[in-house]
Motif scaffolding. Sequence first.
Motif, PDB file in Angstrom:
ATOM      1  N   VAL A  41      22.044   7.679   2.968  1.00  0.00           N
ATOM      2  CA  VAL A  41      21.729   6.453   2.232  1.00  0.00           C
ATOM      3  C   VAL A  41      20.227   6.472   1.941  1.00  0.00           C
ATOM      4  N   GLU A  42      19.874   6.218   0.692  1.00  0.00           N
ATOM      5  CA  GLU A  42      18.463   6.184   0.291  1.00  0.00           C
ATOM      6  C   GLU A  42      17.960   4.750   0.370  1.00  0.00           C
ATOM      7  N   MET A  43      16.709   4.599   0.830  1.00  0.00           N
ATOM      8  CA  MET A  43      16.124   3.272   0.991  1.00  0.00           C
ATOM      9  C   MET A  43      14.753   3.203   0.333  1.00  0.00           C
ATOM     10  N   TYR A  44      14.579   2.188  -0.513  1.00  0.00           N
ATOM     11  CA  TYR A  44      13.340   2.003  -1.258  1.00  0.00           C
ATOM     12  C   TYR A  44      12.854   0.563  -1.115  1.00  0.00           C
ATOM     13  N   VAL A  45      11.546   0.393  -1.205  1.00  0.00           N
ATOM     14  CA  VAL A  45      10.933  -0.933  -1.133  1.00  0.00           C
ATOM     15  C   VAL A  45      10.231  -1.209  -2.459  1.00  0.00           C
ATOM     16  N   CYS A  46      10.412  -2.417  -2.987  1.00  0.00           N
ATOM     17  CA  CYS A  46       9.720  -2.819  -4.217  1.00  0.00           C
ATOM     18  C   CYS A  46       8.249  -3.086  -3.912  1.00  0.00           C
ATOM     19  N   SER A  47       7.396  -2.528  -4.741  1.00  0.00           N
ATOM     20  CA  SER A  47       5.957  -2.672  -4.505  1.00  0.00           C
ATOM     21  C   SER A  47       5.483  -4.135  -4.513  1.00  0.00           C
ATOM     22  N   PRO A  48       5.997  -5.020  -5.394  1.00  0.00           N
ATOM     23  CA  PRO A  48       5.542  -6.408  -5.328  1.00  0.00           C
ATOM     24  C   PRO A  48       5.873  -7.081  -3.988  1.00  0.00           C
ATOM     25  N   ALA A  49       6.956  -6.654  -3.352  1.00  0.00           N
ATOM     26  CA  ALA A  49       7.324  -7.220  -2.048  1.00  0.00           C
ATOM     27  C   ALA A  49       6.328  -6.800  -0.973  1.00  0.00           C
ATOM     28  N   LEU A  50       5.792  -5.586  -1.104  1.00  0.00           N
ATOM     29  CA  LEU A  50       4.741  -5.177  -0.166  1.00  0.00           C
ATOM     30  C   LEU A  50       3.538  -6.093  -0.316  1.00  0.00           C
ATOM     31  N   ASP A  51       3.143  -6.351  -1.557  1.00  0.00           N
ATOM     32  CA  ASP A  51       2.015  -7.247  -1.811  1.00  0.00           C
ATOM     33  C   ASP A  51       2.283  -8.648  -1.254  1.00  0.00           C
ATOM     34  N   LEU A  52       3.492  -9.129  -1.438  1.00  0.00           N
ATOM     35  CA  LEU A  52       3.873 -10.458  -0.959  1.00  0.00           C
ATOM     36  C   LEU A  52       3.631 -10.605   0.541  1.00  0.00           C
ATOM     37  N   HIS A  53       3.890  -9.525   1.269  1.00  0.00           N
ATOM     38  CA  HIS A  53       3.780  -9.555   2.734  1.00  0.00           C
ATOM     39  C   HIS A  53       2.500  -8.892   3.243  1.00  0.00           C
ATOM     40  N   ASP A  54       1.535  -8.675   2.347  1.00  0.00           N
ATOM     41  CA  ASP A  54       0.266  -8.037   2.727  1.00  0.00           C
ATOM     42  C   ASP A  54       0.500  -6.732   3.483  1.00  0.00           C
TER      43      ASP A  54
END
Length: 124
Positions: A79-92
């Motif tokens: 299973v591949e897992m990715y994180v959206c970059s704006p969500a990283l910004d949202l959570h510092d």
Amino acid sequence: MDEDEKVLIIMSTGPENRSKCATPFFLATVAAASEKEVKMIFNINGAALLKKGVPETLTAKDGGKPIIDFIRQAKSIDVEMYVCSPALDLHDMTEDDLIDEVDGVVGGAYLIEEACNSSAVLNF
């Protein structure tokens, strides 16, 4: 694996709603075991679930398995897992804050493209 059978799981729920945190990984594992190509994309609060230290200590219920166990089980069958970059910004957060099991950081265009090309899209 049937190339036409792709499952996308979008995880917007994070540690604040722990009862929903194991199910997406369980379903991803079931789909991958059924010969489906499975990708998970974590956006909004879902990104916080993949922060180092969080899935190792978080459980869906008192006395349950840590969420990291569900994550590793899903990863063990590709299973591949990715994180959206704006969500990283949202959570510092930065990419360095993510657990090793994450395959990469993507943008909104990637999420839309994957959703359009998947035979099933599940949202949590």
